[in-house]
Design a protein around this motif. Sequence first.
Motif, short mmCIF file in Angstrom:
data_model
loop_
_atom_site.label_atom_id
_atom_site.label_comp_id
_atom_site.label_asym_id
_atom_site.label_seq_id
_atom_site.Cartn_x
_atom_site.Cartn_y
_atom_site.Cartn_z
N ILE A 41 0.84 -1.20 0.00
CA ILE A 41 0.00 0.00 0.00
C ILE A 41 0.87 1.24 0.00
N TRP A 42 1.88 1.27 0.85
CA TRP A 42 2.73 2.45 0.99
C TRP A 42 3.90 2.43 0.02
N GLY A 43 4.03 1.40 -0.79
CA GLY A 43 5.15 1.29 -1.71
C GLY A 43 5.16 2.35 -2.80
N LYS A 44 3.98 2.91 -3.12
CA LYS A 44 3.91 3.92 -4.17
C LYS A 44 4.62 5.21 -3.78
N ASN A 45 4.61 5.54 -2.51
CA ASN A 45 5.21 6.79 -2.03
C ASN A 45 6.59 6.57 -1.45
N LYS A 46 7.23 5.46 -1.79
CA LYS A 46 8.53 5.18 -1.20
C LYS A 46 9.59 6.19 -1.61
N GLY A 47 9.51 6.74 -2.82
CA GLY A 47 10.49 7.70 -3.28
C GLY A 47 10.45 9.00 -2.50
N ARG A 48 9.30 9.31 -1.91
CA ARG A 48 9.15 10.56 -1.15
C ARG A 48 9.32 10.36 0.35
N SER A 49 9.51 9.11 0.76
CA SER A 49 9.65 8.84 2.18
C SER A 49 11.09 9.09 2.62
N TYR A 50 11.30 8.99 3.89
CA TYR A 50 12.63 9.19 4.48
C TYR A 50 13.62 8.16 3.95
N GLU A 51 13.18 6.90 3.87
CA GLU A 51 14.05 5.85 3.37
C GLU A 51 14.36 6.03 1.89
N GLY A 52 13.38 6.49 1.13
CA GLY A 52 13.59 6.72 -0.29
C GLY A 52 14.58 7.84 -0.55
N ILE A 53 14.47 8.90 0.23
CA ILE A 53 15.41 10.02 0.08
C ILE A 53 16.82 9.60 0.46
N LEU A 54 16.95 8.83 1.55
CA LEU A 54 18.27 8.35 1.96
C LEU A 54 18.86 7.41 0.93
N SER A 55 18.03 6.61 0.31
CA SER A 55 18.50 5.70 -0.73
C SER A 55 19.03 6.47 -1.94
N LYS A 56 18.31 7.52 -2.33
CA LYS A 56 18.76 8.34 -3.46
C LYS A 56 20.03 9.10 -3.12
N VAL A 57 20.13 9.63 -1.90
CA VAL A 57 21.33 10.35 -1.48
C VAL A 57 22.53 9.39 -1.47
N THR A 58 22.33 8.17 -1.01
CA THR A 58 23.40 7.18 -0.98
C THR A 58 23.86 6.85 -2.40
N THR A 59 22.92 6.66 -3.31
CA THR A 59 23.27 6.33 -4.68
C THR A 59 24.03 7.46 -5.36
N VAL A 60 23.55 8.68 -5.23
CA VAL A 60 24.19 9.82 -5.87
C VAL A 60 25.58 10.07 -5.29
N SER A 61 25.70 9.99 -3.97
CA SER A 61 27.01 10.24 -3.36
C SER A 61 28.00 9.12 -3.71
N ALA A 62 27.53 7.89 -3.85
CA ALA A 62 28.43 6.81 -4.25
C ALA A 62 28.92 7.00 -5.68
N ILE A 63 28.04 7.44 -6.57
CA ILE A 63 28.44 7.69 -7.95
C ILE A 63 29.45 8.83 -8.03
N ILE A 64 29.17 9.91 -7.30
CA ILE A 64 30.11 11.05 -7.29
C ILE A 64 31.45 10.64 -6.69
N PHE A 65 31.43 9.83 -5.64
CA PHE A 65 32.66 9.37 -5.01
C PHE A 65 33.50 8.55 -5.97
N ILE A 66 32.86 7.61 -6.67
CA ILE A 66 33.60 6.74 -7.59
C ILE A 66 34.17 7.52 -8.75
N ILE A 67 33.37 8.42 -9.33
CA ILE A 67 33.84 9.21 -10.46
C ILE A 67 34.99 10.12 -10.05
N SER A 68 34.87 10.78 -8.90
CA SER A 68 35.94 11.67 -8.46
C SER A 68 37.20 10.90 -8.09
N ALA A 69 37.06 9.70 -7.56
CA ALA A 69 38.24 8.87 -7.25
C ALA A 69 38.95 8.44 -8.53
#
Length: 76
Positions: A41-69
């Motif tokens: 039921i709540w899976g539709k709003n997962k991207g806007r939830s706290y866990e969804g935001i943290l997941s996106k922040v983790t993904t973006v920061s990992a990509i930036i980290f790898i590229i900059s390294a």
Amino acid sequence: MTTVFTVLILITSLVLIGSILLQSGKSAGLSGSIAGGAESIWGKNKGRSYEGILSKVTTVSAIIFIISALVLAAIK
């Protein structure tokens, strides 16, 4: 130029550590198996939830980290 990428790696590593530590575990134990139907039921709003935001922040920061390294290794 190396200073810029070194600072970028430092910042992204701190963001990456913080976002990983703030995430909750995927296994919820017995309560997760009982309330498993609520996730559909709540899976539709997962991207806007706290866990969804943290997941996106983790993904973006990992990509930036790898590229900059990789760029920093290519420069040196």
